[in-house]
Write a protein that holds these residues in place. Structure first.
Motif, PDB file in Angstrom:
ATOM      1  N   GLY A 125       0.810  -1.212   0.000  1.00  0.00           N
ATOM      2  CA  GLY A 125       0.000   0.000   0.000  1.00  0.00           C
ATOM      3  C   GLY A 125       0.840   1.258   0.000  1.00  0.00           C
ATOM      4  O   GLY A 125       0.598   2.181  -0.789  1.00  0.00           O
ATOM      5  N   LEU A 126       1.846   1.308   0.867  1.00  0.00           N
ATOM      6  CA  LEU A 126       2.714   2.485   0.913  1.00  0.00           C
ATOM      7  C   LEU A 126       3.508   2.613  -0.384  1.00  0.00           C
ATOM      8  O   LEU A 126       3.703   3.725  -0.899  1.00  0.00           O
ATOM      9  CB  LEU A 126       3.660   2.386   2.104  1.00  0.00           C
ATOM     10  CG  LEU A 126       4.572   3.597   2.341  1.00  0.00           C
ATOM     11  CD1 LEU A 126       3.748   4.856   2.566  1.00  0.00           C
ATOM     12  CD2 LEU A 126       5.502   3.351   3.526  1.00  0.00           C
ATOM     13  N   THR A 127       3.948   1.484  -0.929  1.00  0.00           N
ATOM     14  CA  THR A 127       4.661   1.517  -2.209  1.00  0.00           C
ATOM     15  C   THR A 127       3.785   2.089  -3.309  1.00  0.00           C
ATOM     16  O   THR A 127       4.236   2.899  -4.123  1.00  0.00           O
ATOM     17  CB  THR A 127       5.121   0.101  -2.601  1.00  0.00           C
ATOM     18  OG1 THR A 127       5.995  -0.413  -1.589  1.00  0.00           O
ATOM     19  CG2 THR A 127       5.841   0.111  -3.939  1.00  0.00           C
ATOM     20  N   ALA A 128       2.505   1.685  -3.332  1.00  0.00           N
ATOM     21  CA  ALA A 128       1.579   2.180  -4.349  1.00  0.00           C
ATOM     22  C   ALA A 128       1.388   3.691  -4.229  1.00  0.00           C
ATOM     23  O   ALA A 128       1.359   4.403  -5.241  1.00  0.00           O
ATOM     24  CB  ALA A 128       0.234   1.468  -4.228  1.00  0.00           C
ATOM     25  N   VAL A 129       1.283   4.196  -3.010  1.00  0.00           N
ATOM     26  CA  VAL A 129       1.100   5.641  -2.811  1.00  0.00           C
ATOM     27  C   VAL A 129       2.344   6.411  -3.263  1.00  0.00           C
ATOM     28  O   VAL A 129       2.238   7.451  -3.922  1.00  0.00           O
ATOM     29  CB  VAL A 129       0.780   5.946  -1.338  1.00  0.00           C
ATOM     30  CG1 VAL A 129       0.762   7.454  -1.100  1.00  0.00           C
ATOM     31  CG2 VAL A 129      -0.566   5.345  -0.949  1.00  0.00           C
ATOM     32  N   GLN A 135       4.306   9.086 -10.272  1.00  0.00           N
ATOM     33  CA  GLN A 135       3.571   9.121 -11.537  1.00  0.00           C
ATOM     34  C   GLN A 135       2.925  10.483 -11.743  1.00  0.00           C
ATOM     35  O   GLN A 135       2.955  11.037 -12.851  1.00  0.00           O
ATOM     36  CB  GLN A 135       2.496   8.019 -11.519  1.00  0.00           C
ATOM     37  CG  GLN A 135       1.482   8.067 -12.648  1.00  0.00           C
ATOM     38  CD  GLN A 135       1.920   7.302 -13.866  1.00  0.00           C
ATOM     39  OE1 GLN A 135       3.110   7.035 -14.051  1.00  0.00           O
ATOM     40  NE2 GLN A 135       0.983   6.943 -14.712  1.00  0.00           N
ATOM     41  N   LEU A 136       2.375  11.044 -10.685  1.00  0.00           N
ATOM     42  CA  LEU A 136       1.723  12.348 -10.771  1.00  0.00           C
ATOM     43  C   LEU A 136       2.726  13.454 -11.079  1.00  0.00           C
ATOM     44  O   LEU A 136       2.493  14.307 -11.948  1.00  0.00           O
ATOM     45  CB  LEU A 136       0.980  12.631  -9.457  1.00  0.00           C
ATOM     46  CG  LEU A 136       0.139  13.895  -9.373  1.00  0.00           C
ATOM     47  CD1 LEU A 136      -0.959  13.883 -10.433  1.00  0.00           C
ATOM     48  CD2 LEU A 136      -0.477  14.032  -7.986  1.00  0.00           C
ATOM     49  N   VAL A 137       3.852  13.428 -10.373  1.00  0.00           N
ATOM     50  CA  VAL A 137       4.875  14.461 -10.582  1.00  0.00           C
ATOM     51  C   VAL A 137       5.438  14.388 -11.996  1.00  0.00           C
ATOM     52  O   VAL A 137       5.574  15.414 -12.687  1.00  0.00           O
ATOM     53  CB  VAL A 137       6.001  14.313  -9.538  1.00  0.00           C
ATOM     54  CG1 VAL A 137       7.179  15.209  -9.893  1.00  0.00           C
ATOM     55  CG2 VAL A 137       5.488  14.637  -8.146  1.00  0.00           C
ATOM     56  N   LEU A 138       5.768  13.193 -12.459  1.00  0.00           N
ATOM     57  CA  LEU A 138       6.316  13.042 -13.805  1.00  0.00           C
ATOM     58  C   LEU A 138       5.288  13.405 -14.867  1.00  0.00           C
ATOM     59  O   LEU A 138       5.626  13.994 -15.899  1.00  0.00           O
ATOM     60  CB  LEU A 138       6.795  11.604 -14.016  1.00  0.00           C
ATOM     61  CG  LEU A 138       8.052  11.203 -13.237  1.00  0.00           C
ATOM     62  CD1 LEU A 138       8.375   9.732 -13.471  1.00  0.00           C
ATOM     63  CD2 LEU A 138       9.241  12.066 -13.646  1.00  0.00           C
ATOM     64  N   LEU A 165      -2.173   2.204 -15.480  1.00  0.00           N
ATOM     65  CA  LEU A 165      -3.046   1.029 -15.430  1.00  0.00           C
ATOM     66  C   LEU A 165      -2.553   0.017 -14.396  1.00  0.00           C
ATOM     67  O   LEU A 165      -3.350  -0.586 -13.668  1.00  0.00           O
ATOM     68  CB  LEU A 165      -3.122   0.376 -16.813  1.00  0.00           C
ATOM     69  CG  LEU A 165      -3.739   1.229 -17.926  1.00  0.00           C
ATOM     70  CD1 LEU A 165      -3.734   0.470 -19.243  1.00  0.00           C
ATOM     71  CD2 LEU A 165      -5.161   1.653 -17.569  1.00  0.00           C
ATOM     72  N   LEU A 166      -1.232  -0.157 -14.323  1.00  0.00           N
ATOM     73  CA  LEU A 166      -0.665  -1.092 -13.350  1.00  0.00           C
ATOM     74  C   LEU A 166      -0.944  -0.631 -11.925  1.00  0.00           C
ATOM     75  O   LEU A 166      -1.321  -1.436 -11.061  1.00  0.00           O
ATOM     76  CB  LEU A 166       0.840  -1.236 -13.579  1.00  0.00           C
ATOM     77  CG  LEU A 166       1.588  -2.138 -12.586  1.00  0.00           C
ATOM     78  CD1 LEU A 166       1.059  -3.568 -12.656  1.00  0.00           C
ATOM     79  CD2 LEU A 166       3.092  -2.103 -12.859  1.00  0.00           C
ATOM     80  N   LEU A 167      -0.771   0.658 -11.657  1.00  0.00           N
ATOM     81  CA  LEU A 167      -1.028   1.188 -10.316  1.00  0.00           C
ATOM     82  C   LEU A 167      -2.499   1.044  -9.942  1.00  0.00           C
ATOM     83  O   LEU A 167      -2.833   0.692  -8.803  1.00  0.00           O
ATOM     84  CB  LEU A 167      -0.607   2.649 -10.238  1.00  0.00           C
ATOM     85  CG  LEU A 167       0.887   2.912 -10.041  1.00  0.00           C
ATOM     86  CD1 LEU A 167       1.197   4.394 -10.215  1.00  0.00           C
ATOM     87  CD2 LEU A 167       1.332   2.442  -8.666  1.00  0.00           C
TER      88      LEU A 167
END
Length: 276
Positions: A125-129, A135-138, A165-167
C-alpha cells in the motif's frame, strides 16, 4: 450503424462501471457506519475507518475516473489542454485522499500501540502511494509544462499509460488484501471463517471493486474508444452531423495520438495536445 453500436457499447459499459462505483461507495459507507464504529478523528478505531472509505472513494473511484476521462465522448468538445488539467486534478485529489487515509492508519496504530508497516498489505500500500506520487509528478512535468520537449513526451507516454493502469490494478489488489486482513483481525465472535453478515457484506464490496476495476481497464484499453485526434474533432465539429458523438467513435481506431499531437502543435504552436 457500426459506429452507433460502438457508442451504445461504450455507454452500457460506462453505466455499469458507474453503478459498480456507486454501490462500492455505498457499501463502504455502510460498513464503517453500521458494522464498525463510525467516523472520528481521535485515535480510536473510528479514525481508522477513514482509511477504507477514502481509499475506495478516492484512490479507486476517482483514479478510475481519471483514467477514462479522455474517453468520455461528452468531453471531446473540451480542448486537450483542459482535459489534461482535469485528468491531473482528479489524480491529485485521489492522491490527497490516499495520503489522508494513511495518516488515519498511522495515527490509530500509534494511539493503540499497534506496530506499523508489518504486513504485506502495508508494504504494498505504501509503495503504491509513493509510486502514484511519482507518476503524478512526472505526468505534470512531462505534459503540463510547455517547455518539455515533444520527443520526451512521446517517449514517456507508453510508460505513463502502462504505469497508470498497473497502479490502478495494484491499488484494487491491495484494497482486497486490506479488507480481508481487517475482517480476519476484526471479527472474533463469530469469526470470519463462520461467514457472519459483516463478512459476507464486505466480501461483496470486494467483488464490486474487482468488477469496477475490470470495466475501467476494459474502457481504457479499447482502441476504438479512444479520444479522436484534434484534427478529426475539428472536422467533426465543422460537419452538420457533429452534434452526435456516436459517429465520432468510428474515427478513433484509425487515429494515432502521436500524429495528432504533432499536427495540433504545428497548427496552434501552443503545445496543447499530446499522446493519450
Amino acid at each position: 450503424m457500426a459506429a452507433m453500436e460502438k457508442y451504445k457499447q461504450f455507454v452500457v459499459t460506462l453505466t455499469c462501471a458507474a453503478v459498480m462505483a456507486t454501490m462500492a461507495v455505498i457499501f463502504v459507507l455502510r460498513w464503517v457506519l453500521h458494522f464498525k464504529e463510525g467516523l472520528a478523528w481521535d485515535g480510536s478505531p473510528a479514525e481508522f475507518n477513514w482509511h477504507p472509505l477514502l481509499l475506495v472513494c478516492g484512490f479507486i473511484v476517482l483514479q478510475g475516473l481519471a483514467i477514462i476521462v479522455y474517453r468520455l465522448p461528452w468531453s471531446w468538445q473540451c480542448s486537450k489542454l483542459t482535459m489534461k488539467f482535469i485528468h491531473a486534478g482528479l489524480n491529485f485529489v485521489a492522491f490527497i485522499f490516499a495520503v489522508v487515509s494513511l495518516v488515519a492508519v498511522f495515527d490509530f496504530h500509534n494511539a493503540a500501540k499497534i506496530p506499523n508497516m508489518y504486513s504485506l498489505h502495508s508494504w504494498l500500500g505504501l509503495t503504491a502511494v509513493i509510486l502514484y506520487c511519482l507518476q503524478l509528478v512526472l505526468g505534470v512535468a512531462m505534459y503540463l509544462i510547455p517547455f518539455t520537449p515533444v520527443a520526451w513526451r512521446a517517449a514517456f507516454m507508453p510508460i505513463h499509460v502502462y504505469s497508470g493502469l498497473l497502479l490502478f490494478a495494484s491499488v484494487i489488489a491491495v484494497a482486497l488484501m486490506g479488507i480481508t486482513e481487517k475482517l480476519i483481525f476484526g471479527l472474533s465472535n463469530p469469526k470470519y471463517k463462520d461467514s457472519p453478515p459483516e463478512a459476507t457484506f464486505v466480501n461483496i464490496l470486494g467483488v464490486l471493486l474487482v468488477v469496477f476495476g475490470a470495466l475501467i481497464l476494459w474502457i481504457a484499453t479499447r482502441p476504438s474508444w479512444k479520444r479522436p485526434s484534434e484534427q478529426t474533432l475539428h472536422t467533426l465539429h465543422s460537419d452538420e452531423e457533429s452534434t452526435r458523438v456516436g459517429p465520432a467513435l468510428s474515427e478513433l481506431s484509425d487515429e494515432r495520438e502521436g500524429e495528432a499531437f504533432g499536427e495540433t502543435r504545428r497548427r496552434s504552436n501552443k503545445l496543447e495536445d499530446q499522446v493519450n
